[in-house]
Design an enzyme around this catalytic site. Structure first.
Site, mmCIF file in Angstrom:
data_model
loop_
_atom_site.group_PDB
_atom_site.id
_atom_site.type_symbol
_atom_site.label_atom_id
_atom_site.label_comp_id
_atom_site.label_asym_id
_atom_site.label_seq_id
_atom_site.Cartn_x
_atom_site.Cartn_y
_atom_site.Cartn_z
ATOM 1 N NE ARG A 113 24.216 44.275 1.240
ATOM 2 C CZ ARG A 113 25.192 44.894 2.082
ATOM 3 N NH1 ARG A 113 26.057 45.121 1.701
ATOM 4 N NH2 ARG A 113 24.565 44.830 3.351
ATOM 5 C CE LYS A 148 12.415 31.543 -13.270
ATOM 6 N NZ LYS A 148 11.038 30.747 -13.634
ATOM 7 C CD GLU A 151 12.572 20.974 -17.124
ATOM 8 O OE1 GLU A 151 12.031 21.566 -18.017
ATOM 9 O OE2 GLU A 151 12.350 20.866 -15.951
ATOM 10 C CE LYS A 197 15.713 28.539 -18.799
ATOM 11 N NZ LYS A 197 15.631 27.449 -17.565
ATOM 12 C CD GLU A 231 8.644 32.926 -14.444
ATOM 13 O OE1 GLU A 231 9.558 32.371 -14.478
ATOM 14 O OE2 GLU A 231 7.552 32.489 -13.933
ATOM 15 N NE ARG A 263 13.178 32.553 -16.795
ATOM 16 C CZ ARG A 263 14.623 32.704 -16.421
ATOM 17 N NH1 ARG A 263 14.949 33.951 -16.556
ATOM 18 N NH2 ARG A 263 15.170 31.869 -15.953
ATOM 19 C CG ASN A 296 6.994 27.662 -14.366
ATOM 20 O OD1 ASN A 296 7.394 26.518 -13.629
ATOM 21 N ND2 ASN A 296 7.442 28.793 -14.190
ATOM 22 C CG HIS A 309 7.874 23.249 -14.355
ATOM 23 N ND1 HIS A 309 7.989 22.802 -15.765
ATOM 24 C CD2 HIS A 309 9.371 23.040 -14.081
ATOM 25 C CE1 HIS A 309 9.467 22.506 -15.917
ATOM 26 N NE2 HIS A 309 9.962 22.818 -15.041
ATOM 27 C CG HIS A 355 7.123 23.063 -9.160
ATOM 28 N ND1 HIS A 355 7.291 24.371 -9.181
ATOM 29 C CD2 HIS A 355 8.522 22.627 -9.496
ATOM 30 C CE1 HIS A 355 8.395 24.748 -10.012
ATOM 31 N NE2 HIS A 355 9.000 23.503 -10.014
ATOM 32 C CG HIS A 372 12.474 19.131 -11.603
ATOM 33 N ND1 HIS A 372 11.510 19.920 -11.024
ATOM 34 C CD2 HIS A 372 12.865 19.817 -12.808
ATOM 35 C CE1 HIS A 372 11.298 20.815 -11.826
ATOM 36 N NE2 HIS A 372 12.099 20.855 -12.967
#
Lengths: 364, 364
Positions: free
Chosen positions: A122, A144, A186, A228, A238, A242, A246, A249, A253, A266
């Site tokens: 955990r 993330k 990026e 960032k 987010e 935030r 993206n 993206h 994606h 990517h």
């Protein structure tokens, strides 16, 4: 010549952490002693990076109990099943909740090792040691973590902040050219979404960056991380701004998922995605055509694709985009431009502009 | 006769949530409307529970978009691979970050569905609808989610609090006797670790509970939840006293892992584990033999095992216990008794007392 180490702080209260940027950092015992409080350390790396840098890192970790798992390289490895050998090794070693995990690699390794750290017993602490430009400026910062699902990218994961990020610029010397260019996507993203001054600077210094000039790359990594860090500190989970990170993206994606992970890098998919976002913004009348062309030109100069593969088609684009994590109550939300250096997250764009953008992308 | 609904609050600041305890709750639209803000709902259940209660729950959810995944029953299903069909269904349905997941089942379903909720798109909201006594009094409360690894129980997971727990006592009517008794192990645990008054009450009311007297079970669920809620509120992430809830679990998890998950029920393993913890405490001189016998007698009266299987042996016990999440820097930490209703977490027990306890357990 010894260059100074630059430091950027990600300001998250009691979870605040430093990003160290400089040369020769992997061998710096003082830095690792500061970041790694644990006596039990597991390094997750891949078959390309481990032969180059694992030994240096192990030396610098001194007499800690050390274990390492080396995964295959590539975006297609970023899946739940690839986490199993890491959990196995942690349990075989008998590592407890007070161990630490170090991600030594690019974005795939960082995201996967970070998700293992988020979920082993955990949650245990972890350190990011990014070895690609893309990981240094983006994926290693902000907490993330996660893996892909065949039906969508990063669909399974957790927010789990690292204790430190150690960006050793020396490792960029061995980075393939294609990967360096993918990372620049990026970098350009930060400029387009919120840092117009950086955009002008990049237009002046892009050639030096692609020629791997040391000071230029150091500035690029630092400036990107500052951008960032500021956004992450303001909106860790987010719930709002935030999502600006993206930019490109949602389209990107969809390209990655439609092509199968690993075909396009990517950063390449995001580059084409940013051009689509700029085009849609121009079609909506939010930016003028000259601004759209200026953004696209910078991306092209970086040797990155400015158009998606022609064979995806509007329907499949929409199908994949419908799964985007930004969507709420079935509404497709996009990051679009209101100017160069001024992005917004919105579902309030002309539907016809989206349709036209997707159709233009589908006709070679 | 309409009984009143009891409510216990788990006080975690902005993540505070209610536990509703009463009869007929599964059909209560008002309760579900309060708990389920989402328009998209996925219910995770198992093949035993779904035919009995899924329809009632679906009705009460009204016109929300509804999907359900039914897993096989049993502890051996609590693994990473069993999460895949749930992720699949969420993505096929196109459910976004604003969906909610409802766990309808016992501890296995609650832990697994909660872990899916913790990790789908990096976290969505979820509701616990426990259908076993054990899940009502223990696993549905407190936000521990996760799955087992072949090398250790609950080794992969996350802390992720539910938005609400709905404990409908009616479902206990269909609970097999063996499961009811297994749940009593966790009930007795609260009494032994910190609620001596409850221990005395249980000694008086155990027979009524096993005969499923409604008021008795309602009191048991409420009192157990109050005990758990207080400990969780004081130490959500188990940095300290929350580990007390692990009374009997270090031994118990070793029994489960050694036997293969699903052979002994979790509550049965914990029952034998608590007797071992009491025995060790007596051997250490921390409680007297009469107290040890009194604890063991109550567990026996509940129809639960007071000894582990004789074939595990001290070495294998130690091997599995070495993987316990409470351990720090290789030191085996245990929850032991300093009195009935007074437990401590400690690595500071006589090693010989542990050895003697493990050896006694191995000689039928």
């Amino acid at each position: 010549m010894t260059e100074s180490t630059r430091q950027v702080s990600v300001d998250l209260g009691e979870r605040r952490y430093p990003i160290h940027i400089g040369r020769g950092l992997l061998a710096r015992r003082d830095l690792l002693d500061e970041a790694v409080s644990a006596r039990q350390v597991l390094v997750v790396s891949n078959e390309v990076v481990a032969p180059l840098y694992l030994h240096t890192l192990q030396e610098a970790l001194g007499d800690r109990r050390f274990a390492a798992v080396t995964l295959r390289d590539g975006e297609q490895e970023k899946q739940l099943a690839a986490m199993l050998p890491v959990f196995d090794e942690l349990l075989v070693q008998g590592f407890g909740r007070d161990c630490q995990i170090i991600a030594l690699g690019g974005g795939v390794i960082g995201d996967l090792a970070g998700f293992v750290a988020a979920t082993y017993q955990r949650g245990v602490a972890f350190i990011q040691v990014p070895t690609t430009l893309l990981a240094m400026v983006d994926s290693s910062v902000g907490g993330k973590t996660g893996v892909n699902h065949p039906r969508g990218k990063n669909m399974i994961g957790a927010f789990h902040q690292p204790r430190a990020v150690i960006a050793d610029l020396d490792v960029l010397d061995t980075l393939p050219d294609r990967e360096l260019r993918a990372g620049m996507a990026e970098v350009i993203k930060y400029a387009l979404l919120g840092d117009r001054e950086f955009l002008v600077w990049l237009e002046d210094h892009l050639d030096a960056a692609l020629a791997r000039d040391g000071d230029t790359l150091a500035h690029i990594v630092e400036r990107s991380c500052r951008n960032k860090a500021a956004i992450v500190a303001a909106d860790e989970r987010e719930t709002g701004q935030r999502a600006l990170l993206n930019l490109g993206h949602t389209f990107g994606h969809a390209i990655e998922a439609a092509r199968g992970y690993g075909d396009w890098l990517h950063g390449e998919a995001i580059a084409a995605g940013m051009c689509m976002a700029a085009e849609l913004s121009a079609r909506a009348g939010w930016i003028d055509d000259a601004d759209c062309a200026r953004a696209t030109a910078l991306i092209a100069r970086a040797g990155l694709p400015t158009r998606p593969p022609g064979d995806i088609g509007p329907e499949r684009f929409r199908e994949f985009m419908a799964r985007d994590k930004k969507n709420r109550a079935g509404e497709l939300r996009l990051v679009l431009l209101r100017g160069l250096g001024d992005a917004v997250v919105t579902a309030d764009y002309p539907e016809a502009a989206l349709t036209a953008t997707l159709e233009a992308a589908s006709h070679g």
